[in-house]
Write a protein that holds these residues in place. Structure first.
Motif, mmCIF file in Angstrom:
data_model
loop_
_atom_site.group_PDB
_atom_site.id
_atom_site.type_symbol
_atom_site.label_atom_id
_atom_site.label_comp_id
_atom_site.label_asym_id
_atom_site.label_seq_id
_atom_site.Cartn_x
_atom_site.Cartn_y
_atom_site.Cartn_z
ATOM 1 N N ASP A 129 29.358 43.212 56.304
ATOM 2 C CA ASP A 129 29.873 41.988 55.623
ATOM 3 C C ASP A 129 29.569 40.799 56.324
ATOM 4 N N SER A 153 35.626 40.182 44.681
ATOM 5 C CA SER A 153 36.464 41.129 44.700
ATOM 6 C C SER A 153 38.013 40.589 45.010
ATOM 7 N N ARG A 156 42.276 42.353 36.662
ATOM 8 C CA ARG A 156 42.835 43.104 35.567
ATOM 9 C C ARG A 156 41.998 44.387 35.528
ATOM 10 N N VAL A 203 23.460 40.106 56.793
ATOM 11 C CA VAL A 203 22.117 40.859 56.522
ATOM 12 C C VAL A 203 21.058 39.955 55.995
ATOM 13 N N SER A 212 27.081 45.302 40.058
ATOM 14 C CA SER A 212 28.498 45.883 39.685
ATOM 15 C C SER A 212 28.744 45.193 38.459
ATOM 16 N N GLY A 213 29.579 46.186 37.589
ATOM 17 C CA GLY A 213 30.168 45.642 36.340
ATOM 18 C C GLY A 213 31.539 45.102 36.529
ATOM 19 N N ILE A 256 35.777 46.141 38.304
ATOM 20 C CA ILE A 256 36.085 46.741 39.220
ATOM 21 C C ILE A 256 36.387 48.190 38.745
HETATM 22 C C1 LIG Z 1 36.171 34.734 37.708
HETATM 23 C C2 LIG Z 1 36.063 36.341 37.706
HETATM 24 C C3 LIG Z 1 36.902 37.098 36.935
HETATM 25 C C4 LIG Z 1 36.801 38.578 37.061
HETATM 26 N N1 LIG Z 1 37.857 39.152 36.343
HETATM 27 C C5 LIG Z 1 37.920 40.504 36.660
HETATM 28 C C6 LIG Z 1 38.671 41.320 36.005
HETATM 29 O O1 LIG Z 1 39.855 40.913 35.699
HETATM 30 N N2 LIG Z 1 38.557 42.799 36.405
HETATM 31 C C7 LIG Z 1 37.529 43.295 36.915
HETATM 32 O O2 LIG Z 1 37.577 44.425 36.917
HETATM 33 N N3 LIG Z 1 36.412 42.616 37.347
HETATM 34 C C8 LIG Z 1 36.483 41.208 37.271
HETATM 35 N N4 LIG Z 1 35.709 40.374 37.576
HETATM 36 C C9 LIG Z 1 34.511 41.319 38.355
HETATM 37 C C10 LIG Z 1 34.787 41.885 39.735
HETATM 38 O O3 LIG Z 1 35.338 40.608 40.551
HETATM 39 C C11 LIG Z 1 33.480 42.122 40.219
HETATM 40 O O4 LIG Z 1 32.875 43.395 39.524
HETATM 41 C C12 LIG Z 1 33.666 42.655 41.642
HETATM 42 O O5 LIG Z 1 34.575 42.133 42.378
HETATM 43 C C13 LIG Z 1 32.342 42.996 42.186
HETATM 44 O O6 LIG Z 1 32.592 43.599 43.512
HETATM 45 P P1 LIG Z 1 31.407 43.856 44.424
HETATM 46 O O7 LIG Z 1 31.777 44.510 45.790
HETATM 47 O O8 LIG Z 1 30.230 44.126 43.927
HETATM 48 O O9 LIG Z 1 31.006 42.289 44.754
HETATM 49 P P2 LIG Z 1 31.773 40.830 45.984
HETATM 50 O O10 LIG Z 1 33.246 41.338 45.930
HETATM 51 O O11 LIG Z 1 31.349 39.853 45.536
HETATM 52 O O12 LIG Z 1 31.278 41.589 47.473
HETATM 53 C C14 LIG Z 1 30.022 41.298 47.751
HETATM 54 C C15 LIG Z 1 30.098 41.310 49.327
HETATM 55 O O13 LIG Z 1 29.113 41.093 49.917
HETATM 56 C C16 LIG Z 1 28.992 40.413 50.810
HETATM 57 N N5 LIG Z 1 27.507 39.653 51.136
HETATM 58 C C17 LIG Z 1 26.982 39.098 50.338
HETATM 59 N N6 LIG Z 1 26.014 38.685 50.947
HETATM 60 C C18 LIG Z 1 25.674 39.178 52.165
HETATM 61 C C19 LIG Z 1 24.645 39.402 53.414
HETATM 62 N N7 LIG Z 1 23.547 38.848 53.221
HETATM 63 N N8 LIG Z 1 25.181 40.101 54.426
HETATM 64 C C20 LIG Z 1 26.268 40.850 54.397
HETATM 65 N N9 LIG Z 1 27.114 40.630 53.494
HETATM 66 C C21 LIG Z 1 27.081 40.085 52.339
HETATM 67 C C22 LIG Z 1 29.887 39.327 50.537
HETATM 68 O O14 LIG Z 1 30.502 38.530 51.576
HETATM 69 C C23 LIG Z 1 30.952 40.035 49.787
HETATM 70 O O15 LIG Z 1 32.015 40.588 50.441
HETATM 71 C C24 LIG Z 1 35.730 39.109 37.668
HETATM 72 C C25 LIG Z 1 34.828 38.438 38.362
HETATM 73 C C26 LIG Z 1 35.174 36.919 38.420
HETATM 74 C C27 LIG Z 1 34.118 36.070 39.343
#
Ligand SMILES: Cc1cc2nc3c(=O)[nH]c(=O)nc-3n(C[C@H](O)[C@H](O)[C@H](O)COP(=O)(O)OP(=O)(O)OC[C@H]3O[C@@H](n4cnc5c(N)ncnc54)[C@H](O)[C@@H]3O)c2cc1C
Length: 348
Positions: A31, A41, A47, A159, A320-321, A323
């Motif tokens: 990361d 995240s 929620r 990356v 991702s959808g 959490i």
């Molecule tokens: C405003 C908002 C409200 C939401 N509310 C909800 C909710 O209430 N309940 C729910 O279930 N979901 C909710 N979601 C959706 C939820 O937040 C996401 O589905 C979830 O966090 C996605 O997780 P992830 O691990 O795919 O992405 P992320 O948490 O974005 O993780 C991706 C990671 O990749 C890393 N990364 C990116 N590019 C690189 C690179 N080149 N090299 C190394 N690392 C990299 C980033 O640093 C990051 O840590 C919401 C989203 C938003 C934006």
């Protein structure tokens, strides 16, 4: 024993890595941040859904309902119940009337009670459902995954590319059997048509207790608790999005340019919207500040927030959808690998 390189230490990367590690696989998580759960995240509405948000998308409702149960079973300490969790259908601003909404939720097999809007001082509502939902404990999740993945995390490590070399996949000079891109489309392209949406949520302090209100269905608003007892978020389908971009990089640039004037405008629009249904909102909630983040969304009219996984050779790309769909992602990857091995065995 396969070696997995996982890009992204959000909820998806951390869950997949700790599940695969528990199965005996060798995992390394990259990361570019200096800690885990820093992007979407760590900046969302926290929620844990049962699907009440998604009256118009069956696949999302089913994934949420099932993911909710599995999340509680698998991570019992990482969420807290919300005692007064209300879903209210407004008289005229909803895409679905209350009876249709109640029918859809009944057919989803989720439990709820119908309550009178007056009981909670709500206005302009034709019906209200009281149901179980939970708020995620991001602080505890960080602690758990830091412990479980202590030897597997490569933080502050961006990356740039993923290369196929001689039957292995290479990330920053490390070689793996498989690579999983869990960056929400930052490194490898997502196969589905998506767009990137910078977002603003507003934080408020309140003594209202364990309370949440979600207006459904359509361009409406919601109040939800956070993992800090007296802090809540206010979000709005209409006003939370700040734009729509084809590339993550341009969405990030836009987010960096958000100033106090835009925040003030959004605050006044969002407060005006919520007060239509909760007239005493400003008596009960005191503004604290904004939270800015980026959502990656599928293009389409059905509000699809379910999870998809694509395999391209030895690389998996996770769309991702929410959490609660992390389980879908980890199982889809394992079943694709199992399937690939089965095909090879059959060929022999
Ligand atoms: C405003 C908002 C409200 C939401 N509310 C909800 C909710 O209430 N309940 C729910 O279930 N979901 C909710 N979601 C959706 C939820 O937040 C996401 O589905 C979830 O966090 C996605 O997780 P992830 O691990 O795919 O992405 P992320 O948490 O974005 O993780 C991706 C990671 O990749 C890393 N990364 C990116 N590019 C690189 C690179 N080149 N090299 C190394 N690392 C990299 C980033 O640093 C990051 O840590 C919401 C989203 C938003 C934006």
């Amino acid at each position: 024993m396969y070696k997995f390189g996982i890009i992204g230490a959000g909820w998806y990367g951390c869950h997949i890595a700790s599940s695969f590690k528990a199965l005996g696989f060798d995992v390394t998580v990259f990361d570019n941040e200096d800690d885990i759960l820093q992007r979407a995240s760590g900046n969302n509405q926290f929620r844990l859904h049962q699907g009440f948000h998604y009256a118009r998308n069956h696949r999302t409702r089913v994934q949420s309902r099932d993911g909710y149960m599995r999340f509680i079973e698998r991570y019992p300490t990482l969420s807290d119940p919300v005692e007064n969790n209300l879903y209210a259908v407004p008289n005229d601003d909803s895409l679905i009337d209350f009876l249709t909404y109640r029918l859809i939720m009944t057919s989803s097999g989720v439990e709820f009670y119908e309550v009178k809007p007056d009981l909670y001082n709500l206005s302009n509502c034709s019906g209200v459902l009281l149901t179980d939902e939970r708020v995620m404990r991001t602080d505890k999740a960080r602690h758990l995954f830091r412990m479980r993945l202590a030897d597997n995390l490569l933080l502050n490590c961006k990356v740039e590319s993923v290369r196929d070399i001689g039957g292995k996949v290479c990330i920053n000079e490390h070689f793996f059997d498989y690579v999983i891109d869990a960056t929400w489309g930052s490194v490898l392209p997502i196969e589905y048509p998506v767009f990137y949406e910078p977002t603003i949520l507003l934080y408020y302090r309140s003594k209202i207790g364990s309370f949440a209100l979600t207006m459904v269905d359509g361009n409406l608003c919601s109040i939800y608790p956070t993992d800090t007892a007296d802090i809540f978020t206010l979000s709005s389908v209409t006003h939370t999005p700040l734009g729509r971009f084809d590339k993550m990089i341009t969405a990030k640039e836009f987010l960096n340019s958000v100033d106090s004037t835009l925040i003030r405008t959004k605050r006044s629009l969002m407060e005006e919207q919520v007060r239509r249904y909760m007239p005493d909102f400003l008596d009960k909630f005191e503004f604290v500040g904004p939270q800015l983040s980026i959502k990656t969304k599928l293009v389409g009219a059905t509000d699809d927030r379910s999870c998809y996984v694509n395999k391209q050779g030895r690389t998996f790309v996770v769309m991702s959808g929410k959490i609660d769909t992390i389980f879908y992602a980890s199982e889809a990857i394992l079943s694709m690998i199992e399937n690939e091995n089965q095909i090879q065995v059959n060929r022999i």
